[in-house]
Scaffold this active site. Structure first.
Site, PDB file in Angstrom:
ATOM      1  CG  ASP A  28       6.885  -4.261   8.580  1.00  0.00           C
ATOM      2  OD1 ASP A  28       7.156  -3.227   9.216  1.00  0.00           O
ATOM      3  OD2 ASP A  28       5.803  -4.455   8.017  1.00  0.00           O
ATOM      4  CG  ASP A  79       1.418  -8.844   6.629  1.00  0.00           C
ATOM      5  OD1 ASP A  79       1.026  -9.489   7.614  1.00  0.00           O
ATOM      6  OD2 ASP A  79       1.537  -7.613   6.642  1.00  0.00           O
ATOM      7  CG  ASN A  80       5.285  -7.774   8.497  1.00  0.00           C
ATOM      8  OD1 ASN A  80       5.263  -7.273   7.374  1.00  0.00           O
ATOM      9  ND2 ASN A  80       4.673  -7.222   9.521  1.00  0.00           N
ATOM     10  N   GLY A 136       0.811  -1.220   0.000  1.00  0.00           N
ATOM     11  CA  GLY A 136       0.000   0.000   0.000  1.00  0.00           C
ATOM     12  C   GLY A 136       0.837   1.260   0.000  1.00  0.00           C
ATOM     13  NE  ARG A 137       3.913   1.393   5.050  1.00  0.00           N
ATOM     14  CZ  ARG A 137       4.385   1.521   6.257  1.00  0.00           C
ATOM     15  NH1 ARG A 137       4.845   2.675   6.636  1.00  0.00           N
ATOM     16  NH2 ARG A 137       4.394   0.507   7.085  1.00  0.00           N
ATOM     17  NE  ARG A 166       5.385  -9.032   1.211  1.00  0.00           N
ATOM     18  CZ  ARG A 166       5.705  -7.897   1.808  1.00  0.00           C
ATOM     19  NH1 ARG A 166       5.420  -7.716   3.053  1.00  0.00           N
ATOM     20  NH2 ARG A 166       6.307  -6.949   1.128  1.00  0.00           N
ATOM     21  CG  ASP A 183      -0.375   8.929   3.800  1.00  0.00           C
ATOM     22  OD1 ASP A 183       0.118   7.778   3.926  1.00  0.00           O
ATOM     23  OD2 ASP A 183      -0.033   9.892   4.510  1.00  0.00           O
ATOM     24  N   GLY A 184      -0.126   6.165   1.480  1.00  0.00           N
ATOM     25  CA  GLY A 184       1.014   5.620   0.739  1.00  0.00           C
ATOM     26  C   GLY A 184       2.343   6.260   1.101  1.00  0.00           C
TER      27      GLY A 184
HETATM   28  P1  AMP Z   1       2.818  -3.103   7.738  1.00  0.00           P
HETATM   29  O1  AMP Z   1       2.272  -2.725   9.066  1.00  0.00           O
HETATM   30  O2  AMP Z   1       3.905  -2.202   7.271  1.00  0.00           O
HETATM   31  O3  AMP Z   1       3.202  -4.546   7.653  1.00  0.00           O
HETATM   32  O4  AMP Z   1       1.637  -2.863   6.707  1.00  0.00           O
HETATM   33  C1  AMP Z   1       0.455  -3.609   6.681  1.00  0.00           C
HETATM   34  C2  AMP Z   1      -0.350  -3.213   5.474  1.00  0.00           C
HETATM   35  O5  AMP Z   1      -0.777  -1.839   5.565  1.00  0.00           O
HETATM   36  C3  AMP Z   1       0.393  -3.310   4.140  1.00  0.00           C
HETATM   37  O6  AMP Z   1      -0.519  -3.712   3.174  1.00  0.00           O
HETATM   38  C4  AMP Z   1       0.854  -1.885   3.921  1.00  0.00           C
HETATM   39  O7  AMP Z   1       1.119  -1.617   2.575  1.00  0.00           O
HETATM   40  C5  AMP Z   1      -0.337  -1.097   4.431  1.00  0.00           C
HETATM   41  N1  AMP Z   1       0.035   0.272   4.815  1.00  0.00           N
HETATM   42  C6  AMP Z   1       0.752   0.627   5.882  1.00  0.00           C
HETATM   43  N2  AMP Z   1       0.911   1.977   5.918  1.00  0.00           N
HETATM   44  C7  AMP Z   1       0.299   2.494   4.835  1.00  0.00           C
HETATM   45  C8  AMP Z   1       0.104   3.823   4.312  1.00  0.00           C
HETATM   46  N3  AMP Z   1       0.611   4.908   4.912  1.00  0.00           N
HETATM   47  N4  AMP Z   1      -0.602   3.933   3.171  1.00  0.00           N
HETATM   48  C9  AMP Z   1      -1.108   2.854   2.553  1.00  0.00           C
HETATM   49  N5  AMP Z   1      -0.977   1.606   2.998  1.00  0.00           N
HETATM   50  C10 AMP Z   1      -0.282   1.397   4.127  1.00  0.00           C
HETATM   51 MG    MG Z   2       4.718  -5.290   6.369  1.00  0.00          MG
END
Ligand code: AMP
Ligand code: MG
Length: 484
Positions: free
Chosen positions: A258, A248-249, A88-89, A179, A121-122
């Site tokens: 992560d 996913d991690n 997502g980002r 993953r 917001d990505g």
């Molecule tokens: P994470 O906590 O980094 O493992 O992220 C979990 C999920 O949330 C993944 O699909 C990320 O891409 C999404 N995600 C985390 N932060 C953002 C952000 N700021 N904008 C869009 N997607 C996000």
């Molecule tokens: Mg992650």
């Protein structure tokens, strides 16, 4: 030759596993970190990257022919299944091939929205981006498999969190971004053709000998289990708490990925949790090995149809392989912790190791300093634990049994201990201080810490303040955040 000679094997071979990514662009990017050492390993020219990195590593300028993508994956988050997460980002730019011929994914994190961004917001803020730089750097130099930071760019824009924060993009390399959650995504959709393709791709990239195995998918499961067992034992041996061990991690490569809410533990307590969102303590220090096995079980579930056409038989075979994880973890743990007390440990030494950990816990001793002090004990006697343990006597009983077990010259053992027990870890209060300064534009504390962490086993004069834990009031209230 391009300054970033990218390959696009994943994009070419794996359509259906990603969505194309389009840049939004940043108006005023500045390069705030470049990993020169990694650049050289990747056969890149650090000088050119220094000149062009501000535009390249935020995605403003891409080498000709780049096919940036956002990968799709699912994930079990804190035990519950999310069928569609995806990058997502993040945007994967392609692969770089290092001086040894090995391919590494290069991806940007915080580079803008993708089709998987949902409400997000990505983007990313400077502080979590530099946190990932710092901690992955610490992990790498402790010898722990990890994704690495190649560069960080301040975007010159602000991101809206609880308050407005300066934004940044991280350029990260990884042995791959596959993953357990990637498999779960296709399994949940019943896409068996894609799953088989993913198994083949993963084997080629991470476990090539599995191609020749009788049941390649089972061999992939076995290799992945072995890597995770070894990785998690390694984390435990430095007091590292990942904080968000969702599927996913959990990588197929066996790299740590992560660096959101992770932290190194100060005083030893297996129940330690720092993450603000881990309310049930699911990912506490002491739970990590068991969670590793749980995550591998979710992986195994996606492979059953490739293990045996009969479901019951497939479950039986996969379960037998998963059971081996505990033995592998145990062996890796015993070897690492044995080395941390200066012995080549066997299963019979586990009580001796555990007794030391129990002492650390009982007397609330700092994990890192507790082990590091053992070499000093060998050089100058039990008196060396003063200031760390409540008294020499509180340590003497264990010490006596320990010294009887040691084989060889104490001076040599002490030197070996200093090569395995670090002086410097990424202490939480030091990390926070460096990130707070960086957020207001002062990178000096970040650079000092990076420098110390690049040689974590080497004691340096003048840096005594970096050896010990935070004041206990800091530690008691310290919380980490996902940094999204
Ligand atoms: P994470 O906590 O980094 O493992 O992220 C979990 C999920 O949330 C993944 O699909 C990320 O891409 C999404 N995600 C985390 N932060 C953002 C952000 N700021 N904008 C869009 N997607 C996000
Ligand atoms: Mg992650």
């Amino acid at each position: 030759m391009s300054v970033l000679p990218l390959h696009h094997n994943f994009a070419d071979q794996m359509p259906g596993f990603y969505a194309p990514w389009e840049r939004e662009g940043f108006a005023d990017p500045t390069l705030i970190y470049l990993n020169q050492e990694l650049a050289l390993e990747l056969g890149l020219d650090p000088e050119k990257l220094q000149e062009q990195g501000d535009q390249l590593f935020c995605g403003n300028v891409l080498p000709e022919g780049t096919v940036p993508i956002a990968q799709v994956y699912a994930g079990h988050q804190f035990g519950g299944f999310s069928p569609r997460l995806g990058d997502g980002r993040a945007a994967m730019l392609g692969e770089l091939v290092d001086v040894h011929g090995q391919a590494w994914d290069l991806s940007l994190k915080g580079s803008g929205r993708t089709v998987f961004s949902r409400g997000g917001d990505g983007r990313a803020a400077v502080s979590p981006v530099l946190r990932e730089v710092l901690i992955s750097h610490a992990m790498h130099h402790l010898g722990i498999p990890t994704t690495r930071a190649l560069a960080a760019v301040a975007t010159g824009e602000f991101v809206r969190r609880e308050q407005m924060l300066p934004g940044a993009v991280l350029a990260r390399t990884a042995a791959s971004h596959i993953r357990v959650g990637t498999f779960s995504y296709f399994a949940a959709q019943g896409q068996t053709v894609e799953l088989e393709q993913l198994v083949n791709y993963s084997i080629s990239r991470h476990a090539p000998s599995a191609h020749a195995a009788e049941i390649p998918a089972l061999a992939l499961l076995a290799e992945t289990s072995a890597k995770q067992a070894s990785l998690i034992a390694h984390w435990m041996s430095v007091g590292f708490i990942h904080g968000v061990m969702n599927t996913d991690n959990t990588t197929l490569s066996g790299e740590t990925i992560d660096y959101g809410p992770c932290a190194f533990m100060d005083r030893f307590d297996p129940a330690t949790v720092y993450s603000s969102i881990d309310r049930q303590s699911r990912y506490a220090y002491g739970n990590q090995p068991g969670i590793g096995q749980w995550n591998l079980s979710r992986f195994a579930e996606t492979l059953l149809f490739l293990i045996d056409p009969e479901q019951d038989k497939a479950v039986e075979i996969a379960t037998a392989t998963l059971r081996e994880y505990s033995g592998l973890y145990d062996a890796a743990w015993t070897e690492r912790f044995g080395a941390k007390i200066g012995i080549q440990a066997t299963v019979h030494d586990k009580p001796l190791i555990q007794a030391f950990l129990d002492l650390l816990e009982l007397h609330k001793v700092d994990f890192t300093q507790g082990f590091r002090r053992l070499s000093a004990v060998l050089r100058s006697g039990d008196v060396a634990v003063c200031g760390l343990f409540p008294s020499e006597e509180s340590f003497a009983g264990w010490s006596e049994v320990w010294k009887e077990r040691l084989v060889g010259e104490h001076d040599e053992i002490a030197d070996a201990l200093d090569r395995i027990n670090p002086v410097y870890i990424a202490r939480n209060h030091r990390v926070e201080a460096a990130l707070t300064a960086a957020t207001s534009g002062d990178l000096a504390p970040f650079e000092t810490l990076m420098d110390l962490l690049s040689q974590p086993f080497t004691l340096r004069e003048g840096f005594e303040d970096f050896e010990g834990p935070a004041p206990s009031a800091f530690d008691a209230s310290y919380q980490t955040f996902c940094g999204t």
